[in-house]
Motif scaffolding. Structure first.
Motif: not given
Length: 206
Positions: A112-118, A128-139
């Protein structure tokens, strides 16, 4: 010929995994005597937004530019900065149904990857939202220097996911991003809300 089942999921952040309560911005606008919707209009104007999404300016610099653009509406630079700070202090909320789905997907062996314009604030937001360990990849567009819907963005995402484009399912709430993903060879599904999770579970075999 049917496509092979996806081995990786790429999901958008804002509008899919993260929700925003419009009442927050509306409350700030009322408090500071601003016209309804003006904060979003200024902040999302492409001249201000594009540089922060590609990492050419920091989140802090973008916030400052929004306050500068808001000053004529408020009449006082300090008051404009206070309004923008108050608005930006709210960092949204995680959609619990989407998060539960992502956990199911990962448990089934799908990356699971997060694909975001950020902006460069993304890592802090995820923490802050507790998501750091919930994703395999952050793009993050600001980290790679290119944003959705560019083909190069999706190519970078597939590399990060270690999956061929035709084995990646992308989920986003914006039509332009969906079109860009399909041009890049990904399967793409237009998100409309949690009711879509039933289809996505079936598509991923979860």
């Amino acid at each position: 010929m049917a496509r092979a089942r996806a081995t990786a999921l790429l999901v958008d952040f804002d509008g899919v995994l993260r929700r925003w309560d419009p009442a927050v911005a509306a409350g700030v606008e009322r408090e500071y005597g601003l016209s309804a919707g003006v904060l979003g209009e200024i902040a999302e104007s492409w001249g201000l937004l594009q540089p922060v999404l590609t990492g050419r300016v920091s989140h802090a610099e973008w916030v400052s530019s929004v306050a500068d653009a808001l000053t004529p509406s408020v009449g006082d630079p300090e008051r404009a900065r206070a309004a923008v700070r108050q608005w930006q202090s709210y960092r949204g909320e995680v959609d619990p149904q989407v998060l539960a789905f992502l956990r199911e997907v990962r448990a089934a062996g799908v990356r699971v990857g997060l694909g975001t314009n950020a902006s460069d604030l993304l890592d802090a937001d995820l923490a802050a939202l507790g998501l750091t360990d919930e994703l395999d990849v952050v793009v993050n567009s600001s980290a790679i220097g290119v944003h959705k819907p560019a083909k190069e963005y999706f190519q970078a995402a597939c590399l990060a996911l270690e999956a061929a484009p035709d084995r990646v399912l992308f989920v986003d709430d914006e039509d332009r991003a969906i079109s860009g993903a399909r041009v890049a060879g990904l399967s793409a599904y237009r998100w409309t809300g949690p009711a879509d999770l039933r289809y996505l579970r079936a598509a991923l075999g979860c």
